[in-house]
Design an enzyme around this catalytic site. Structure first.
Site, PDB file in Angstrom:
ATOM      1  N   TYR A 165       0.869  -1.073   0.098  1.00  0.00           N
ATOM      2  CA  TYR A 165       0.003   0.019   0.013  1.00  0.00           C
ATOM      3  C   TYR A 165       0.823   1.092   0.158  1.00  0.00           C
ATOM      4  CZ  TYR A 165      -3.376   3.551   1.628  1.00  0.00           C
ATOM      5  OH  TYR A 165      -4.094   4.738   1.708  1.00  0.00           O
ATOM      6  N   LYS A 220       3.827   8.608   9.189  1.00  0.00           N
ATOM      7  CA  LYS A 220       3.428   7.889  10.420  1.00  0.00           C
ATOM      8  C   LYS A 220       4.477   8.268  11.648  1.00  0.00           C
ATOM      9  CE  LYS A 220       0.658   4.756   8.381  1.00  0.00           C
ATOM     10  NZ  LYS A 220       0.791   4.047   7.280  1.00  0.00           N
ATOM     11  N   ASP A 254       9.343   2.775   0.143  1.00  0.00           N
ATOM     12  CA  ASP A 254       8.197   3.400   0.840  1.00  0.00           C
ATOM     13  C   ASP A 254       8.193   2.965   2.237  1.00  0.00           C
ATOM     14  OD1 ASP A 254       5.844   4.711   2.016  1.00  0.00           O
ATOM     15  OD2 ASP A 254       4.741   3.525   0.472  1.00  0.00           O
TER      16      ASP A 254
END
Ligand SMILES: *Cc1c(COP(=O)(O)O)cnc(C)c1O
Length: 440
Positions: free
Chosen positions: A147, A270, A242
């Protein structure tokens, strides 16, 4: 068990449905794949959260990863309040951006320069543009099961048949966009070679979660990641890690450091913002020189490098950078995971917590090393039962079996012991129920 009062959450959800699509501002929060209405949270402290009905939970969602120090950490709190006293935003450079930049770059051997944005999605979107700008190539390669936020070109799944052209996985993404994304299975060196043979001079970058953790926890063989590095180098394709989840999570410098593999581009998110909205992308200086105003690739943000968010990030990453921080995180995680796994094994339950660093994932597949997206059992009914049993007993997980759990610094052994007991009890509920199910 006495029924637990969730009436406030239920009525808040009724209300929120009149304001927001599906009642939420991000889809997974709607509890679509588990029972009941979403729980509205009111406050958090340490590893605990409390909902609007006053129920208390040990929290393993940790805001989906950012809160590696737990809720309401004193240092992060002081950082935020300290910055806020000087004003929330200026739209000019501030010293706090320099400080967070230095904190990261002085420890990170993989990137020379960084740019702060406001989310992981924005980081990925911007870095993909940079990769295309730098290479002058159009196509990007992604891996099924990874994702990368809700970037148009990343909302793409593997197409059918031999061609690896992507098919859009969301309405509103033109086929033409999806066609510029190639999609390959994870952990498959042969597929990789095949794809590079065919598209070598068209691929700008290969983007991967080096530790895929958004669709189960699909731990890759290091040999696969090394092969990817090698083939990218051979064909002048930028390797894009990523690390929005893995960055500052499995180690200060993420999976790149853990595996000893140097990517060309890295994105963070995050944890980097200490619970406030921050994302970032970084690369070697030649690549970053593409970015406006130094270079021709445009990228900007009204609230990029926001001082309050920077202060939260500085406070959090300062703790993460301390000696032994990650060893301690991992040791506590192992303590928890081992307790639960030993119990499940003794009882012969088809269940396992898969783990790396301070991440764990609940697998009901009885296969320790799932490495590809299509190996996950799509029947999530057992997860749903476990989720409910845990919730009733005071443990909160992200409400989807595809999501991972996170352990923070505030999850002390004492609380982890308590949580492990609750997990074991809840497993009894799940598997005894399944037995009853089989009998009838
Ligand atoms: C969470 C995540 C994103 C998206 O970040 P947002 O801040 O939710 O936009 C992108 N990539 C990975 C690997 C992620 O885990």
């Amino acid at each position: 068990m006495a029924t637990i009062d969730r009436s406030n959450s239920e009525s808040l959800f009724k209300k929120s449905n009149t304001y927001f699509p599906g009642g939420v501002n991000s889809p997974v929060r709607a509890f679509k794949s588990v029972e009941g209405a979403p729980i509205f949270m009111k406050k958090g402290d340490g590893c605990h959260i409390w909902d609007e009905d006053g129920n208390k939970f040990i929290d393993f969602c940790c805001s989906w990863g950012p809160l590696i120090l737990g809720h309401n950490n004193k240092k992060v709190y002081d950082g935020i309040v300290g910055a806020l006293q000087n004003g929330a935003s200026f739209g000019t450079p501030t010293v706090l951006e320099n400080q967070l930049g230095e904190l990261i770059l002085s420890r990170n051997p993989f990137i020379d320069k960084i740019r702060f944005v406001s989310s992981g999605t924005e980081a990925v979107m911007s870095a993909l543009r940079m990769a295309r700008g730098f290479t002058g190539r159009k196509k990007v390669l992604k891996f099924e099961g990874c994702y990368h936020g809700h970037v148009d070109s990343m909302l793409v799944k593997a197409g059918s048949g031999l061609v690896t052209f992507g098919e859009s996985s969301s309405a509103g993404v033109p086929e033409e966009y999806a066609n510029e994304t190639l999609v390959l299975p994870l952990n498959d060196i042969e597929a990789l070679k095949e794809c590079f043979k065919k598209y070598k001079n068209e691929i700008a970058c290969a983007i991967i979660e080096p530790i895929p953790a958004n669709n189960g926890l699909l731990l890759q063989d290091k040999s696969f990641l090394l092969a990817l590095r090698e083939i990218c180098t051979e064909f002048g394709v930028l390797l894009f890690f990523d690390e929005v989840i893995s960055g500052f999570r499995v180690g200060f410098n993420g999976a790149a450091e853990l595996y000893g593999i140097t990517p060309d581009i890295i994105t963070y998110g995050k944890i980097i913002g200490g619970g406030l909205p921050v994302g970032a992308y970084g690369a070697k200086k030649e690549i970053m020189a593409m970015i406006s105003p130094e270079g021709p690739v445009y990228q900007a943000g009204t609230l990029s490098g926001n001082p309050v968010a920077m202060a939260a990030g500085i406070a959090q990453l300062t703790e993460c950078a301390k000696d032994g921080f990650y060893e301690d995180q991992e040791a506590r995680t192992k303590f928890f995971v081992d307790r639960v796994n030993t119990y499940a094994k003794d009882k012969d339950y088809n269940f396992e917590l898969v783990t790396i660093g301070s991440i764990f994932w609940i697998s009901f597949d009885g296969k320790k090393s799932i490495q590809k997206a299509d190996q996950i059992n799509s029947d999530m009914s057992q997860f749903s039962k476990l989720f409910s049993a845990l919730l009733d007993r005071g443990v909160y997980l992200g409400p989807s079996g595809y999501e991972v759990g996170f352990i923070s610094q505030a999850h002390t052994k004492e609380y982890l012991e308590e949580a492990a007991k609750i997990f074991c009890e809840s497993l009894d509920v799940v598997f005894d129920l399944s037995k009853v199910h089989l009998t009838f």
